[in-house]
Structures are given as structure tokens and as C-alpha cells.
Design an enzyme around this catalytic site. Structure first.
Site, short mmCIF file in Angstrom:
data_model
loop_
_atom_site.label_atom_id
_atom_site.label_comp_id
_atom_site.label_asym_id
_atom_site.label_seq_id
_atom_site.Cartn_x
_atom_site.Cartn_y
_atom_site.Cartn_z
N HIS A 43 57.94 9.18 -1.19
CA HIS A 43 57.64 8.27 -2.29
C HIS A 43 56.14 8.22 -2.33
O HIS A 43 55.37 7.42 -1.75
CB HIS A 43 58.02 6.83 -1.64
CG HIS A 43 57.98 5.66 -2.43
ND1 HIS A 43 58.77 4.66 -2.57
CD2 HIS A 43 57.01 5.35 -3.51
CE1 HIS A 43 58.58 3.74 -3.60
NE2 HIS A 43 57.20 4.31 -4.31
N GLU A 70 61.10 9.35 -5.00
CA GLU A 70 61.09 7.84 -5.39
C GLU A 70 59.68 7.67 -5.92
O GLU A 70 58.77 7.97 -5.50
CB GLU A 70 61.10 6.90 -4.21
CG GLU A 70 62.46 7.23 -3.40
CD GLU A 70 62.22 6.10 -2.11
OE1 GLU A 70 63.11 6.22 -1.38
OE2 GLU A 70 61.00 5.48 -1.75
N HIS A 190 66.54 0.66 2.45
CA HIS A 190 65.42 -0.41 2.73
C HIS A 190 65.83 -1.04 4.02
O HIS A 190 67.01 -1.91 3.79
CB HIS A 190 65.33 -1.30 1.53
CG HIS A 190 63.72 -1.48 1.39
ND1 HIS A 190 63.20 -2.35 2.42
CD2 HIS A 190 62.99 -1.20 0.75
CE1 HIS A 190 61.80 -2.25 2.44
NE2 HIS A 190 61.29 -1.67 1.34
#
Ligand code: PXP
Length: 238
Positions: A43, A70, A190
């Protein structure tokens, strides 16, 4: 079987805290794949405080499994992913200063924006996923964006898991069922961890992939990376 993609941002954060190349992000990514993970997730953020854009370019050459990038679709981000061409791009609505992703897309308000970005990525042959919460409006409108997948934002599940896991999972089962009917594949991530993952994956039968970083790297401090990955793979085995 649900795929395990390991988010290695935390490895880069550890490296960046000292300024050298320990731990070596590329070596860790190679090892994680050899230990049985099905993919690597990164990310990159605009301030490069975790994974750097240069890491992402270097990782491209050594990823033998599935590469998932991401991020918020800024101009710089889109330029990077078009160069690197990962298997999957997961679009996340987080502002640059966010500590970590803390919400899914409002797919009603952002529908045209997402449609345009997704069309751009698909032209490059990149599979797309968009990060969403379980709100049925967001799920239904996600399918209008032409994305291949959604990634369910699982923090609310993780937060409630220890007090009432059935209540925690219910909205995710509903959202996943709706998404599945709309022809979307489902990822999740998450705050998933060794404790809460099995119940989640047992209740979401068509879960294609989970991406896990913070807990997995923290648990590896105790068990080691190889054993931790084996434990996760074991939880995902149906
Ligand atoms: N999915 C998305 C979209 C994320 O932003 C993150 C955190 O970077 C994760 C999954 C992984 O979350 P965690 O680090 O809590 O496992």
C-alpha cells in the site's frame, strides 16, 4: 480455497525506522511466498512512510504469486500501477495522512469517478477491487462501477468479534451474499488475525482472498514468519 495475500507495509516501516536495508523488503517478500502465501500486498502512500514507490517497482520482478497494490487512485498512484501492472489493484479512499485505511468507498457519490478509474485499469489488463463497508447501497452501487471484486472492510467485524461474533458477522454475510448475486468476487481485510479469521472465512463461503498485514507480522514476532503463514493457511483450509 481462500487465498492469503500478505501485506508487507509493516516490514518496510521497520526498515524505514533505521534508514538502512534491514529487514530487506525484497528478501522478506521472496520468503513469504516460499513459506506458502498466495500473494503479496503493498500500500504505497504519497509520503512513502511505509512501502516506497521504488520498492513496488523492484517487487514486480520477484513476485511469483499474486501481486496486489492498494491505494488511493491519485495521478502518481495510477502512473505507478500502469508501469508495474500487478495482478490486482485495490482502490482505497483514504486521504494521504490517514494512519491506515479507515473507511470504504461511498460508491454512490463516487460512482462515476470509480467507473472511469476502473475502465482505465482494465484497459491495462489489471483486475480491480474496491474497498467497501457492508452498507447494501455501497455493495449494489459497487457492481455498477464494473469492478471485478470488492474488498470488505473488516475492522467493524474485528472490533465486535470478542463481544458478539454472531452480531459481528451478520452484516458481512448479508453484504457478501448481495455481492455474490451481483457477480462480484469478494476479498476482505483489515484487522483480521489468527483469532478472528476462521469464523469469518467459515461464514463467507465465497471469500476469494484475504489481505493481512499488521496482525500477521506482529504474530510472526512470536511464531516466526514461516509458522505464522502456515497457521493462517491452515485456518483458511476448508
Ligand atoms: N486492506 C486494505 C485496503 C488496507 O488498507 C489494509 C491496511 O493497509 C489491509 C487490508 C490490511 O489490514 P491489516 O494491516 O489490519 O491486516
Amino acid at each position: 480455497m481462500t487465498k492469503l495475500s500478505v501485506n508487507i507495509n509493516k516490514i518496510a516501516t521497520l526498515r524505514n525506522s533505521r534508514g538502512g536495508n534491514i529487514p530487506d523488503v525484497l528478501k522478506v517478500a521472496i520468503d513469504i511466498q516460499n513459506f506458502g502465501a498466495d500473494g503479496i500486498t503493498v500500500h504505497p502512500r504519497p509520503d512513502e512512510r511505509h512501502i516506497r514507490y521504488s520498492d513496488v517497482r523492484e517487487l514486480q520482478a520477484i513476485i511469483k504469486t499474486e501481486f496486489n497494490i492498494e491505494g488511493y487512485p491519485s495521478k502518481e498512484f495510477l502512473k505507478l500501477v500502469k508501469q508495474v501492472k500487478p495482478h490486482q489493484v485495490t482502490l482505497v479512499p483514504d486521504p494521504p495522512e490517514a494512519l491506515t485505511s479507515n473507511a470504504g468507498w461511498d460508491t454512490v457519490k463516487n460512482k462515476t469517478f470509480l467507473q472511469d478509474i476502473i475502465a482505465e485499469l482494465k484497459e491495462e489488463g489489471i483486475r480491480t477491487s474496491i474497498f467497501v463497508d457492508t452498507n447494501p447501497d455501497n455493495i449494489i452501487n459497487a457492481s455498477d462501477t464494473n469492478t471485478d471484486r470488492i474488498e470488505l472492510y473488516t475492522e467493524p467485524y474485528a472490533l465486535m468479534y470478542n463481544t458478539n461474533r454472531q452480531k459481528a458477522i451478520d452484516p458481512f454475510v448479508e453484504a457478501a451474499t448481495l455481492a455474490n448475486k451481483a457477480g462480484l468476487k469478494i476479498n476482505a481485510g483489515h484487522d483480521l488475525n489468527l483469532e478472528n479469521l476462521k469464523f469469518f472465512s467459515q461464514h463467507i463461503p465465497f471469500l476469494a482472498e484475504v489481505s493481512i498485514g499488521h496482525a500477521l507480522i506482529s504474530e510472526a514476532l512470536y511464531y516466526g514468519l514461516e509458522k505464522t503463514i502456515a497457521l493462517y493457511k491452515n485456518l483458511l483450509a476448508k
